[in-house]
Write a protein that holds these residues in place. Structure first.
Motif, PDB file in Angstrom:
ATOM      1  N   TYR A 134       0.839  -1.193   0.000  1.00 36.62           N
ATOM      2  CA  TYR A 134       0.000   0.000   0.000  1.00 36.62           C
ATOM      3  C   TYR A 134       0.876   1.246   0.000  1.00 36.62           C
ATOM      4  CZ  TYR A 134       1.043   0.143   5.026  1.00 36.62           C
ATOM      5  OH  TYR A 134       1.687   0.191   6.231  1.00 36.62           O
ATOM      6  N   VAL A 135       0.279   2.400  -0.268  1.00 40.77           N
ATOM      7  CA  VAL A 135       1.026   3.656  -0.210  1.00 40.77           C
ATOM      8  C   VAL A 135       0.993   4.134   1.243  1.00 40.77           C
ATOM      9  CG1 VAL A 135       1.200   6.031  -1.017  1.00 40.77           C
ATOM     10  CG2 VAL A 135       0.436   4.243  -2.591  1.00 40.77           C
ATOM     11  N   PRO A 136       2.151   4.205   1.898  1.00 37.08           N
ATOM     12  CA  PRO A 136       2.181   4.641   3.299  1.00 37.08           C
ATOM     13  C   PRO A 136       2.044   6.166   3.387  1.00 37.08           C
ATOM     14  CG  PRO A 136       4.403   4.331   2.520  1.00 37.08           C
ATOM     15  CD  PRO A 136       3.482   3.916   1.382  1.00 37.08           C
ATOM     16  N   GLU A 137       2.209   6.687   4.571  1.00 31.54           N
ATOM     17  CA  GLU A 137       2.234   8.139   4.736  1.00 31.54           C
ATOM     18  C   GLU A 137       3.437   8.686   3.983  1.00 31.54           C
ATOM     19  OE1 GLU A 137       3.139  11.330   8.240  1.00 31.54           O
ATOM     20  OE2 GLU A 137       1.888   9.613   8.765  1.00 31.54           O
ATOM     21  N   VAL A 138       3.228   9.783   3.253  1.00 36.18           N
ATOM     22  CA  VAL A 138       4.304  10.394   2.472  1.00 36.18           C
ATOM     23  C   VAL A 138       4.337  11.883   2.784  1.00 36.18           C
ATOM     24  CG1 VAL A 138       5.296  10.740   0.177  1.00 36.18           C
ATOM     25  CG2 VAL A 138       3.817   8.770   0.592  1.00 36.18           C
ATOM     26  N   PHE A 159      15.561  21.963  -3.587  1.00 35.21           N
ATOM     27  CA  PHE A 159      15.449  20.525  -3.424  1.00 35.21           C
ATOM     28  C   PHE A 159      14.130  20.154  -2.744  1.00 35.21           C
ATOM     29  CE2 PHE A 159      19.846  21.888  -3.168  1.00 35.21           C
ATOM     30  CZ  PHE A 159      20.431  21.132  -4.171  1.00 35.21           C
ATOM     31  N   LEU A 160      13.624  18.980  -3.103  1.00 35.75           N
ATOM     32  CA  LEU A 160      12.475  18.389  -2.432  1.00 35.75           C
ATOM     33  C   LEU A 160      12.902  17.061  -1.837  1.00 35.75           C
ATOM     34  CD1 LEU A 160       9.466  18.854  -4.918  1.00 35.75           C
ATOM     35  CD2 LEU A 160       9.945  20.148  -2.820  1.00 35.75           C
ATOM     36  N   GLU A 161      12.466  16.826  -0.608  1.00 34.65           N
ATOM     37  CA  GLU A 161      12.676  15.538   0.039  1.00 34.65           C
ATOM     38  C   GLU A 161      11.327  14.829   0.057  1.00 34.65           C
ATOM     39  OE1 GLU A 161      15.035  14.750   3.908  1.00 34.65           O
ATOM     40  OE2 GLU A 161      12.925  14.999   4.496  1.00 34.65           O
ATOM     41  N   ILE A 162      11.294  13.596  -0.458  1.00 30.45           N
ATOM     42  CA  ILE A 162      10.079  12.780  -0.505  1.00 30.45           C
ATOM     43  C   ILE A 162      10.317  11.605   0.442  1.00 30.45           C
ATOM     44  CG2 ILE A 162       8.491  11.490  -1.979  1.00 30.45           C
ATOM     45  CD1 ILE A 162       9.826  13.073  -4.371  1.00 30.45           C
ATOM     46  N   ARG A 163       9.559  11.575   1.549  1.00 25.84           N
ATOM     47  CA  ARG A 163       9.819  10.586   2.599  1.00 25.84           C
ATOM     48  C   ARG A 163       8.598   9.691   2.820  1.00 25.84           C
ATOM     49  NH1 ARG A 163      13.462  11.098   7.733  1.00 25.84           N
ATOM     50  NH2 ARG A 163      14.697  11.873   6.029  1.00 25.84           N
ATOM     51  N   PHE A 164       8.822   8.377   2.769  1.00 23.39           N
ATOM     52  CA  PHE A 164       7.786   7.358   2.965  1.00 23.39           C
ATOM     53  C   PHE A 164       7.981   6.690   4.326  1.00 23.39           C
ATOM     54  CE2 PHE A 164       8.560   7.847  -1.503  1.00 23.39           C
ATOM     55  CZ  PHE A 164       7.324   7.758  -2.099  1.00 23.39           C
ATOM     56  N   HIS A 165       6.864   6.528   5.077  1.00 19.63           N
ATOM     57  CA  HIS A 165       6.942   5.859   6.382  1.00 19.63           C
ATOM     58  C   HIS A 165       5.594   5.274   6.749  1.00 19.63           C
ATOM     59  CE1 HIS A 165       8.104   4.902  10.441  1.00 19.63           C
ATOM     60  NE2 HIS A 165       7.030   5.514  10.874  1.00 19.63           N
ATOM     61  N   PRO A 166       5.515   4.037   7.145  1.00 20.62           N
ATOM     62  CA  PRO A 166       6.587   3.049   7.155  1.00 20.62           C
ATOM     63  C   PRO A 166       6.834   2.535   5.747  1.00 20.62           C
ATOM     64  CG  PRO A 166       4.554   2.008   7.834  1.00 20.62           C
ATOM     65  CD  PRO A 166       4.239   3.468   7.614  1.00 20.62           C
ATOM     66  N   ALA A 167       8.062   2.252   5.437  1.00 22.77           N
ATOM     67  CA  ALA A 167       8.424   1.734   4.107  1.00 22.77           C
ATOM     68  C   ALA A 167       9.833   1.162   4.162  1.00 22.77           C
ATOM     69  CB  ALA A 167       8.339   2.837   3.063  1.00 22.77           C
ATOM     70  N   ALA A 168      10.156   0.377   3.149  1.00 21.94           N
ATOM     71  CA  ALA A 168      11.501  -0.187   3.012  1.00 21.94           C
ATOM     72  C   ALA A 168      11.824  -0.322   1.532  1.00 21.94           C
ATOM     73  CB  ALA A 168      11.595  -1.552   3.696  1.00 21.94           C
ATOM     74  N   ALA A 169      13.105  -0.303   1.225  1.00 19.87           N
ATOM     75  CA  ALA A 169      13.574  -0.564  -0.133  1.00 19.87           C
ATOM     76  C   ALA A 169      14.333  -1.888  -0.163  1.00 19.87           C
ATOM     77  CB  ALA A 169      14.446   0.593  -0.628  1.00 19.87           C
ATOM     78  N   HIS A 170      14.090  -2.695   0.864  1.00 25.25           N
ATOM     79  CA  HIS A 170      14.686  -4.032   0.971  1.00 25.25           C
ATOM     80  C   HIS A 170      13.642  -4.972   1.559  1.00 25.25           C
ATOM     81  CE1 HIS A 170      15.210  -2.105   4.885  1.00 25.25           C
ATOM     82  NE2 HIS A 170      15.116  -3.328   5.385  1.00 25.25           N
ATOM     83  N   ASP A 171      13.791  -6.272   1.294  1.00 26.49           N
ATOM     84  CA  ASP A 171      12.843  -7.246   1.826  1.00 26.49           C
ATOM     85  C   ASP A 171      13.280  -7.691   3.234  1.00 26.49           C
ATOM     86  OD1 ASP A 171      14.884  -9.145   1.457  1.00 26.49           O
ATOM     87  OD2 ASP A 171      13.956 -10.002  -0.325  1.00 26.49           O
ATOM     88  N   TYR A 172      12.508  -8.622   3.826  1.00 25.59           N
ATOM     89  CA  TYR A 172      12.804  -9.055   5.197  1.00 25.59           C
ATOM     90  C   TYR A 172      14.147  -9.778   5.311  1.00 25.59           C
ATOM     91  CZ  TYR A 172       8.230  -7.563   6.684  1.00 25.59           C
ATOM     92  OH  TYR A 172       7.135  -6.795   6.978  1.00 25.59           O
ATOM     93  N   ALA A 173      14.651 -10.313   4.214  1.00 26.70           N
ATOM     94  CA  ALA A 173      15.959 -10.976   4.229  1.00 26.70           C
ATOM     95  C   ALA A 173      17.093  -9.977   4.019  1.00 26.70           C
ATOM     96  CB  ALA A 173      16.003 -12.054   3.155  1.00 26.70           C
ATOM     97  N   GLY A 174      16.756  -8.692   3.853  1.00 26.01           N
ATOM     98  CA  GLY A 174      17.778  -7.666   3.665  1.00 26.01           C
ATOM     99  C   GLY A 174      18.189  -7.465   2.214  1.00 26.01           C
TER     100      GLY A 174
END
Length: 169
Positions: free
Chosen positions: A64-68, A92-107
């Motif tokens: 899903y799309v988290p808070e941005v 500059f613009l900072e675009i921050r997603f939370h909660p989110a990850a760019a890696h899976d549970y295995a890292g």
């Protein structure tokens, strides 16, 4: 009279049993939708495009799309280290997603977009992945002039969009 009283007790007991069953069923269905949202969404790509009146940044997500939050910042820095991001630009613009990850549970990395990319559009001059740290994924965008933007979410597939107007206000 005894039969009427017995029927009344049976009716009350049946109603109580039905209410109890319904109260147990409601949290189960709510838990299912909560479980679907409890999986951390993954930021898997960032792309861009130039249009006649605006430049566009699209961030693709799984889940899903988290808070941005989209925030103008004086400079882009890498999360964790605080080192400056080497993108040319004055704004500059900072675009921050939370909660989110760019890696899976295995890292393992799931992000397939640019880590640091110079761009030659009318307004957008660069984009960078600046953080994948403690439940936050952060991207930065660089511009030569103040970016007037509109940010929104699109679904099926899930993505977050930032449109930067070519009109200088």
């Amino acid at each position: 009279m005894i039969h009427a009283r017995l029927r009344q007790i049976v009716a009350l007991a049946s109603g109580a049993l039905l209410a109890a069953c319904l109260s147990f069923a409601a949290p189960a269905s709510a838990a299912t939708s909560t479980a679907a949202q409890s999986q951390t969404p993954l930021v898997v790509n960032a792309r861009w495009g130039g249009h006649a009146t605006y430049d566009r940044i699209v961030v693709d997500l799984q889940g899903y799309v988290p808070e941005v939050t989209v925030t103008p910042v004086p400079q882009l820095v890498y999360d964790g280290s605080g080192k400056p991001v080497p993108l040319a630009g004055k704004h500059f613009l900072e675009i921050r997603f939370h909660p989110a990850a760019a890696h899976d549970y295995a890292g393992r990395n799931v992000y397939q977009g640019p880590r640091l990319q110079k761009i030659y559009l009318s307004k957008l001059k660069g984009i960078a992945l600046t953080g994948d740290y403690e439940g936050y994924v952060t991207l930065g965008a660089a511009f030569d002039t103040v970016p007037y933007y509109r940010a929104y979410t699109l679904h099926s597939p899930e993505r977050f969009v930032v449109d930067i107007s070519h009109v200088t206000q």
